[in-house]
Design a protein around this motif. Structure first.
Motif, PDB file in Angstrom:
ATOM      1  N   ASN A  87      -4.492  -1.967   4.506  1.00  0.00           N
ATOM      2  CA  ASN A  87      -4.973  -2.428   3.291  1.00  0.00           C
ATOM      3  C   ASN A  87      -5.620  -1.244   2.367  1.00  0.00           C
ATOM      4  O   ASN A  87      -6.004  -1.391   1.362  1.00  0.00           O
TER       5      ASN A  87
ATOM      6  N   LEU B 124      -5.909   2.590   0.934  1.00  0.00           N
ATOM      7  CA  LEU B 124      -5.335   3.805   0.372  1.00  0.00           C
ATOM      8  C   LEU B 124      -6.512   4.297  -0.335  1.00  0.00           C
ATOM      9  O   LEU B 124      -7.284   3.921  -1.354  1.00  0.00           O
TER      10      LEU B 124
ATOM     11  N   SER C 180      -8.238  -0.836  -2.197  1.00  0.00           N
ATOM     12  CA  SER C 180      -8.017  -1.652  -0.984  1.00  0.00           C
ATOM     13  C   SER C 180      -7.691  -3.094  -1.259  1.00  0.00           C
ATOM     14  O   SER C 180      -7.844  -3.886  -2.313  1.00  0.00           O
TER      15      SER C 180
ATOM     16  N   ARG D 187       0.864  -1.381   0.099  1.00  0.00           N
ATOM     17  CA  ARG D 187      -0.142   0.064   0.124  1.00  0.00           C
ATOM     18  C   ARG D 187       1.057   1.172   0.105  1.00  0.00           C
ATOM     19  O   ARG D 187       0.770   2.254  -0.846  1.00  0.00           O
TER      20      ARG D 187
END
Ligand SMILES: Cc1ncc(COP(=O)(O)O)c(C=O)c1O
Length: 407
Positions: free
Chosen positions: A301, A303, A359, A275
């Motif tokens: 996980n 962003l 994700s 990530r």
């Protein structure tokens, strides 16, 4: 070798882990008993499997007693049971609930229904970084408050709340505390005892388990929490949720929880690194691109970024044959509504419209991250080349000063 389409929408759902599927398989065929059949081995076998899963889920969230796990059909049902069940059971004690403006739709919609039924609900605002100020929750509590419900981690921006502080506050005021941990369970450590959580909702399909199984943790001691059931019937799940249990799905949920508990630390580090790589690539190559939510207190996980001058939906359309992502906008029948979560952070409607959620999940690879990062940058740059607004802004025109139509 890259395999298309690439899935980076793992906060909507996740693929089942093959180890989970393997654990489930016998419970569709030879081990098909009803866990409430008390008088033959088929029933005993099914009951033992369900109880094993209860233990696996209890251990993932730090519950002392597996009996505190009530199986449901998923996160939505667990949230409904927690909020409606408490509102009904503690009606004599009070009529006020404290929750937040960034809860997932289930939390918001149940609160709205309870309001229509005469309950009072306070929706605590969110700070620009995605965190809820615990002092705001404290301010909202009245002698009539029966429940505080605050999500553990947000589904759009991944921000993780200070759950232990909210738990302490709830305990000191004698108020029951529910958290929607649908996104957090299996991704970040949870300890219902240390964090003072009384009720916790979670779901299997976000932890590489099957769709259609969820759980509600219901504290049995200190305090013993009681709930009015939503579904009446055979009195299963200690009367809190009647209906034949979905044994294969529950077995899968248990196995998924066990894998998460064993692998969470390594997995969070690995996915967090991917990530961060994706974030660095995008933020360093695209100007006027903003990170939504807290930069550190965030699920590994997640962003979420807004790209000024382009619509999130257009970016998705540019990518959707090869990459599955999600925009913050909810596609309704006639209009594209901007994300209420991003808007609640104080972002402009334009930026709320231009958010994209990446994700990641257990099976994403470095190669996929490189590809998705590069392609996102290309698509955003191409859309901006076609955007007259972006061109004007680059020429130094203040877009707010433009008069768009003659009066
Ligand atoms: C934060 C949150 N709560 C609740 C839910 C609903 O869970 P389910 O899909 O299992 O009903 C979701 C689903 O994505 C979610 O992200």
């Amino acid at each position: 070798m890259l395999k298309f389409p690439i899935f980076m929408d793992a906060q909507s759902t996740t693929p089942c882990d093959p180890r989970v599927v393997e654990a489930m398989m016998p419970y569709f065929t030879e081990k098909f008993g009803h866990p409430a059949s008390r008088n033959h081995p088929f029933g005993w076998e099914a009951e033992a499997a369900v109880d094993r899963a209860r233990g696996q889920i209890a251990r993932l969230i730090g519950a002392r007693d597996p009996k505190e796990i009530v199986f449901t059909s998923g996160g939505t049902e667990s949230i409904n049971l927690a909020l409606k069940g408490i509102a009904e059971m503690y009606r004599e004690k009070g009529n006020h609930i404290v929750t937040t403006v960034i809860e997932q739709r289930a939390g918001i919609d149940v609160a709205k229904r309870l309001e229509r039924q005469g309950l009072e609900v306070t929706y605590v605002p969110v700070q620009p970084d995605g965190l809820i100020d615990v002092a705001e929750i404290e301010k909202a509590i009245t002698p009539r408050t029966i429940l505080i419900s605050v999500m553990f981690a947000n589904n759009e921006i991944g921000t993780i709340q200070d759950i232990a502080a909210i738990g302490r506050l709830a305990k000191s005021r004698g108020v029951i505390f529910h958290t929607d941990a649908t996104q957090a369970a299996g991704k970040t450590p949870i300890d219902v005892e240390a964090m003072g959580i009384d009720l916790l909702s979670c779901t299997a399909h976000l932890v590489h388990g099957p769709k259609g199984a969820g759980a509600l943790y219901v504290r049995r001691k200190g305090p013993r929490v009681r709930l009015t059931p939503l579904i009446d019937g055979g009195g299963h799940e200690r009367g809190m949720r009647s209906g034949t249990l979905a044994v294969p799905l529950i077995v899968g949920f248990g196995r998924a929880a066990e894998i998460c508990r064993e692998e969470m630390a390594d997995e969070a580090a690995r996915i967090g690194k991917l990530r961060d790589r994706l974030q660095d690539m995008i933020l360093s190559s695209v100007d006027e691109c903003f990170l939504n939510g807290h930069p550190d207190r965030r699920l590994p996980n997640n962003l979420n970024v807004s790209f000024a001058y382009v619509e999130g939906e257009s970016v998705l359309m540019g990518l959707n044959k090869e990459t599955a992502l999600s925009s913050g906008s909810a596609c309704t029948s006639a209009t594209l509504e901007p994300s209420y979560v991003i808007a609640a952070l104080g972002a402009s409607a334009e930026l709320a419209h231009s958010s994209i959620r990446f994700s990641l999940h257990r099976f994403n690879t470095e190669e996929e991250v490189e590809y998705v990062g590069q392609r996102t940058i290309e698509v955003v740059k191409r859309l901006r080349e076609m955007s007259p607004l972006y061109e004007l802004a680059k020429e130094g025109v203040d877009l707010k000063s433009i008069k768009w139509k003659a009066d």
